[in-house]
Design a protein around this motif. Structure first.
Motif, short mmCIF file in Angstrom:
data_model
loop_
_atom_site.label_atom_id
_atom_site.label_comp_id
_atom_site.label_asym_id
_atom_site.label_seq_id
_atom_site.Cartn_x
_atom_site.Cartn_y
_atom_site.Cartn_z
N LYS A 58 0.82 -1.21 0.00
CA LYS A 58 0.00 0.00 0.00
C LYS A 58 0.86 1.26 0.00
O LYS A 58 1.87 1.34 0.70
N HIS A 59 0.42 2.24 -0.79
CA HIS A 59 1.07 3.55 -0.85
C HIS A 59 0.00 4.62 -0.89
O HIS A 59 -1.10 4.39 -1.38
N SER A 60 0.35 5.79 -0.38
CA SER A 60 -0.58 6.92 -0.37
C SER A 60 -0.03 8.01 -1.28
O SER A 60 1.07 8.51 -1.06
N LEU A 61 -0.80 8.37 -2.32
CA LEU A 61 -0.38 9.38 -3.28
C LEU A 61 -1.26 10.61 -3.14
O LEU A 61 -2.49 10.50 -3.07
N ARG A 62 -0.62 11.77 -3.06
CA ARG A 62 -1.36 13.02 -2.87
C ARG A 62 -0.92 14.03 -3.92
O ARG A 62 0.24 14.11 -4.28
N LEU A 63 -1.91 14.79 -4.39
CA LEU A 63 -1.64 15.83 -5.38
C LEU A 63 -2.09 17.16 -4.79
O LEU A 63 -3.14 17.24 -4.17
N ASN A 64 -1.25 18.18 -4.97
CA ASN A 64 -1.56 19.49 -4.40
C ASN A 64 -1.19 20.59 -5.38
O ASN A 64 -0.14 20.51 -6.02
N LEU A 65 -2.04 21.60 -5.49
CA LEU A 65 -1.73 22.78 -6.29
C LEU A 65 -1.26 23.88 -5.34
O LEU A 65 -1.98 24.25 -4.41
N ILE A 66 -0.04 24.38 -5.57
CA ILE A 66 0.59 25.34 -4.67
C ILE A 66 0.80 26.65 -5.41
O ILE A 66 1.25 26.64 -6.56
N ASP A 67 0.50 27.78 -4.77
CA ASP A 67 0.79 29.07 -5.39
C ASP A 67 2.18 29.54 -5.00
O ASP A 67 2.89 28.86 -4.25
N ASP A 68 2.60 30.73 -5.50
CA ASP A 68 3.99 31.13 -5.25
C ASP A 68 4.22 31.61 -3.82
O ASP A 68 5.36 31.86 -3.43
N ASP A 69 3.16 31.68 -3.01
CA ASP A 69 3.33 31.94 -1.58
C ASP A 69 3.41 30.63 -0.79
O ASP A 69 3.45 30.65 0.45
N GLY A 70 3.35 29.50 -1.49
CA GLY A 70 3.40 28.21 -0.80
C GLY A 70 2.05 27.76 -0.25
O GLY A 70 1.98 26.79 0.49
N GLN A 71 0.98 28.49 -0.61
CA GLN A 71 -0.35 28.12 -0.12
C GLN A 71 -0.96 27.02 -0.99
O GLN A 71 -0.84 27.06 -2.22
N GLN A 111 3.46 32.07 -10.55
CA GLN A 111 3.97 30.72 -10.73
C GLN A 111 3.25 29.81 -9.75
O GLN A 111 3.16 30.11 -8.57
N TYR A 112 2.77 28.71 -10.28
CA TYR A 112 2.12 27.69 -9.48
C TYR A 112 2.84 26.37 -9.72
O TYR A 112 3.64 26.25 -10.64
N SER A 113 2.57 25.38 -8.87
CA SER A 113 3.09 24.05 -9.17
C SER A 113 2.12 23.01 -8.66
O SER A 113 1.40 23.23 -7.68
N LEU A 114 2.08 21.90 -9.36
CA LEU A 114 1.33 20.74 -8.94
C LEU A 114 2.33 19.76 -8.34
O LEU A 114 3.19 19.23 -9.04
N ASP A 115 2.26 19.60 -7.02
CA ASP A 115 3.21 18.76 -6.30
C ASP A 115 2.58 17.39 -6.06
O ASP A 115 1.46 17.30 -5.56
N ILE A 116 3.33 16.35 -6.42
CA ILE A 116 2.86 14.99 -6.24
C ILE A 116 3.73 14.32 -5.18
O ILE A 116 4.96 14.29 -5.32
#
Length: 140
Positions: A58-71, A111-116
């Protein structure tokens, strides 16, 4: 021993898994908008991850959209639980994952990023820039 590897991590117009084959259409990293706040009507994140036999289970995968303030702009998104099983006589197993987003909202250019992350460790970061279009030039 070789660890799991992210083979594809892309933001695109749409994506699908057809019987273990990952199909993605129109990968992009820039959104141009006329005004803010802006809603991007629809997009997908396509992931293809290769797992080795030492990573069964089992593994847990999470996806997050982060703005340039780290929110985080997707704070309520639940992690995906993966259960990796290695088929007999195979050296590795590939897992395709598609996340679809409707009405992604951007309040400002930047700038945004999608962190996996997998099991709490970041395995991929997809860059995204949201830019304001220059105003239309009008004839004198």
């Amino acid at each position: 021993s070789p660890r799991m590897e992210v083979q594809i991590a892309s933001l695109c117009d749409s994506a699908a898994d057809y019987g273990g084959k990952l199909c993605l259409i129109c990968a992009f990293d820039t959104i141009l908008v006329r005004q803010f706040p802006a809603l991007h009507p629809f997009c997908s994140v396509a992931l293809r991850i290769i797992f080795r036999d030492t990573e069964e289970g089992k593994h847990s995968l999470r996806l997050n959209l982060i703005d340039d303030d780290g929110q985080s702009l997707l704070p309520g998104m639940d992690p995906n639980e993966l259960n990796i099983r290695m088929p007999e006589n195979q050296f590795f197993a590939s897992v395709n994952l598609v996340f679809n987003f409707q009405g992604m909202r951007f309040n400002k250019p930047g700038q945004y990023s999608l962190d996996i992350t997998l099991d709490g460790t970041m395995i991929a970061r997809i860059p995204l820039q949201v830019l304001q279009m220059p105003p239309e030039q009008t004839a004198p």
